[in-house]
Design a protein around this motif. Structure first.
Motif, PDB file in Angstrom:
ATOM      1  N   ILE A   3     -49.480 -21.661 -37.015  1.00 59.56           N
ATOM      2  CA  ILE A   3     -49.873 -22.023 -35.552  1.00 59.56           C
ATOM      3  C   ILE A   3     -49.659 -23.641 -35.618  1.00 59.56           C
ATOM      4  O   ILE A   3     -50.736 -23.929 -36.222  1.00 59.56           O
ATOM      5  N   LEU A   4     -48.547 -24.242 -34.597  1.00 55.97           N
ATOM      6  CA  LEU A   4     -48.753 -25.412 -33.893  1.00 55.97           C
ATOM      7  C   LEU A   4     -49.099 -25.657 -32.389  1.00 55.97           C
ATOM      8  O   LEU A   4     -48.479 -25.213 -32.445  1.00 55.97           O
ATOM      9  N   VAL A   5     -50.583 -25.956 -32.369  1.00 64.19           N
ATOM     10  CA  VAL A   5     -50.993 -26.303 -31.110  1.00 64.19           C
ATOM     11  C   VAL A   5     -50.663 -27.252 -30.457  1.00 64.19           C
ATOM     12  O   VAL A   5     -51.439 -28.336 -31.266  1.00 64.19           O
ATOM     13  N   TRP A  24     -55.346 -16.596 -38.864  1.00 70.69           N
ATOM     14  CA  TRP A  24     -54.243 -17.490 -39.381  1.00 70.69           C
ATOM     15  C   TRP A  24     -54.498 -18.914 -38.907  1.00 70.69           C
ATOM     16  O   TRP A  24     -55.409 -19.736 -39.793  1.00 70.69           O
ATOM     17  N   GLU A  25     -53.573 -19.496 -40.263  1.00 72.12           N
ATOM     18  CA  GLU A  25     -53.755 -21.166 -40.373  1.00 72.12           C
ATOM     19  C   GLU A  25     -53.395 -21.945 -38.748  1.00 72.12           C
ATOM     20  O   GLU A  25     -52.013 -22.097 -38.760  1.00 72.12           O
ATOM     21  N   ILE A  26     -53.643 -22.595 -38.350  1.00 76.37           N
ATOM     22  CA  ILE A  26     -53.133 -23.620 -37.355  1.00 76.37           C
ATOM     23  C   ILE A  26     -53.717 -25.141 -37.217  1.00 76.37           C
ATOM     24  O   ILE A  26     -55.054 -25.266 -38.082  1.00 76.37           O
ATOM     25  N   ILE A  27     -52.811 -25.640 -37.070  1.00 73.67           N
ATOM     26  CA  ILE A  27     -52.876 -27.057 -36.606  1.00 73.67           C
ATOM     27  C   ILE A  27     -53.165 -27.511 -35.857  1.00 73.67           C
ATOM     28  O   ILE A  27     -51.530 -27.151 -34.752  1.00 73.67           O
ATOM     29  N   CYS A  28     -53.677 -28.235 -34.948  1.00 78.04           N
ATOM     30  CA  CYS A  28     -53.138 -29.182 -34.022  1.00 78.04           C
ATOM     31  C   CYS A  28     -53.396 -30.626 -34.130  1.00 78.04           C
ATOM     32  O   CYS A  28     -53.451 -31.778 -34.320  1.00 78.04           O
ATOM     33  N   LEU A  29     -51.988 -31.006 -32.757  1.00 77.61           N
ATOM     34  CA  LEU A  29     -51.819 -32.437 -32.590  1.00 77.61           C
ATOM     35  C   LEU A  29     -51.964 -32.563 -31.574  1.00 77.61           C
ATOM     36  O   LEU A  29     -52.808 -31.508 -30.251  1.00 77.61           O
ATOM     37  N   GLY A  30     -52.937 -33.723 -30.867  1.00 75.86           N
ATOM     38  CA  GLY A  30     -54.170 -34.339 -29.840  1.00 75.86           C
ATOM     39  C   GLY A  30     -54.269 -35.557 -29.867  1.00 75.86           C
ATOM     40  O   GLY A  30     -54.597 -36.094 -31.395  1.00 75.86           O
ATOM     41  N   ILE A  67     -45.012 -22.425 -32.331  1.00 76.48           N
ATOM     42  CA  ILE A  67     -45.377 -23.335 -31.180  1.00 76.48           C
ATOM     43  C   ILE A  67     -45.954 -22.911 -30.489  1.00 76.48           C
ATOM     44  O   ILE A  67     -45.550 -21.981 -29.373  1.00 76.48           O
ATOM     45  N   VAL A  68     -47.419 -23.256 -29.863  1.00 75.80           N
ATOM     46  CA  VAL A  68     -48.188 -23.101 -28.432  1.00 75.80           C
ATOM     47  C   VAL A  68     -48.051 -24.375 -27.585  1.00 75.80           C
ATOM     48  O   VAL A  68     -48.864 -25.033 -27.724  1.00 75.80           O
ATOM     49  N   HIS A  69     -48.150 -24.006 -27.120  1.00 86.88           N
ATOM     50  CA  HIS A  69     -47.801 -25.923 -26.402  1.00 86.88           C
ATOM     51  C   HIS A  69     -48.367 -25.709 -24.850  1.00 86.88           C
ATOM     52  O   HIS A  69     -48.639 -25.483 -24.162  1.00 86.88           O
ATOM     53  N   LEU A  70     -49.522 -26.269 -25.158  1.00 86.72           N
ATOM     54  CA  LEU A  70     -50.806 -25.961 -24.107  1.00 86.72           C
ATOM     55  C   LEU A  70     -50.820 -27.036 -23.442  1.00 86.72           C
ATOM     56  O   LEU A  70     -51.092 -27.291 -22.194  1.00 86.72           O
TER      57      LEU A  70
END
Length: 297
Positions: A3-5, A24-30, A67-70
């Motif tokens: 998941i890309l968050v 879950w394998e999570i990568i965060c953009l920010g 992709i989880v776009h928050l």
């Protein structure tokens, strides 16, 4: 699950990461680093094409299930409803996300808001079929971002779920909503000033908001989905409950009987398509929230 968050450092994003399954394998953009175990962070200002392209190069070899776009610009106060900031945070950020990362995922989930609805034309619980109409730069740019993602998903054959969150509460909420404002006033012993004492609000706790995102990740693309509790609480009852929970001596000042339109959410679509079922109902967990406002007496 990969998941890309985006928006992981925000009010919703942080709770989502805390509740997400460890598998879950999570990568965060920010722009802000996320100090969570087993969560990778890639620096990226999505409002900037250059920054987005650099992050995309870093993740060039990565593919994602979801992709989880928050990420969004949410004005903390009404006076902060800036057209430029809303456009950059809500429209430009969404376009850059889709341009540089959208094709790398099978499904897209975006966080939106019931603020997009034209509540003057709604007589009962708000359904996904109700008319949308931006009454602020924030709501207008959220509508635009929804339409952009819908077009992208259709053109690129992506599953899509748009979660329109009702009025959120819980944790340390940085937005100047009624509940945080009432808590601050009650803890300080100030009177609570309200308009429209009988106007109803559907308050959804941040735990249920995070849970709804997890449900969306685990479900097929469901289109537009309202997330709330399906229960309305009057403004007066809200104030009274907070005064009681804070054990405050504050009183309630009613300025006007007029206080806008009711906001109560029909969650039947979320229940049937996402298997979403809220577990926290106002005033549950208000005491926990009050303990976090250290600047209050």
């Amino acid at each position: 699950m990969k998941i890309l968050v985006t928006g992981a450092s925000g009010f919703v994003g942080r709770r989502f990461l805390e509740m997400a399954p460890a598998s879950w394998e999570i990568i965060c953009l920010g722009r802000s680093n996320i100090d969570y175990d087993d969560v990778k962070w890639v620096e990226c200002d999505l409002s900037s094409k250059e920054s987005s392209k650099i992050a995309a190069d870093v993740l060039a070899d990565k593919e994602f299930d979801v992709i989880v776009h928050l990420a969004a610009f949410v004005p903390k106060k009404t006076i902060e409803d800036s057209l430029e900031k809303c456009k950059e945070g809500n429209i430009d950020g969404t376009i850059n996300l889709l341009t540089y990362f959208g094709k790398k995922a099978k499904k897209i989930i975006i966080g939106s808001t019931v603020e997009v609805y034209d509540k003057t034309k709604i007589s009962g619980p708000i359904t996904e079929d109700n008319v949308v109409s931006g009454s602020s730069y924030y709501s207008s740019t959220k509508i635009a971002s929804e339409v952009i993602v819908q077009s992208f998903a259709q053109k690129n054959n992506k599953e899509l779920t748009i979660l329109r969150f009702s009025i959120m509460y819980g944790g340390y909420d940085p937005i100047a909503r009624a509940i945080p404002n009432f808590i601050r006033a009650a803890k300080s012993g100030d009177n609570l000033t309200i308009n429209g004492p009988l106007v109803l609000r559907d308050y959804v706790h941040i735990d249920d908001v995070a849970s709804s995102i997890i449900c969306a990740v685990n479900s097929a693309g469901a289109g537009v989905i309202n997330i709330g509790t399906g229960r309305g609480v009057s403004i007066k009852e809200t104030a009274e409950s907070i005064i009681k929970s804070m054990r405050s001596s504050s009183c309630i000042n009613i300025i006007s009987d007029s206080g806008g339109c009711n906001i109560v959410i029909d969650i039947s679509k979320a229940e049937s398509l996402l298997d979403y079922h809220p577990k926290v109902f106002f005033p549950d967990k208000i005491n926990e929230m009050g303990d976090l406002y250290e600047n209050c007496k």
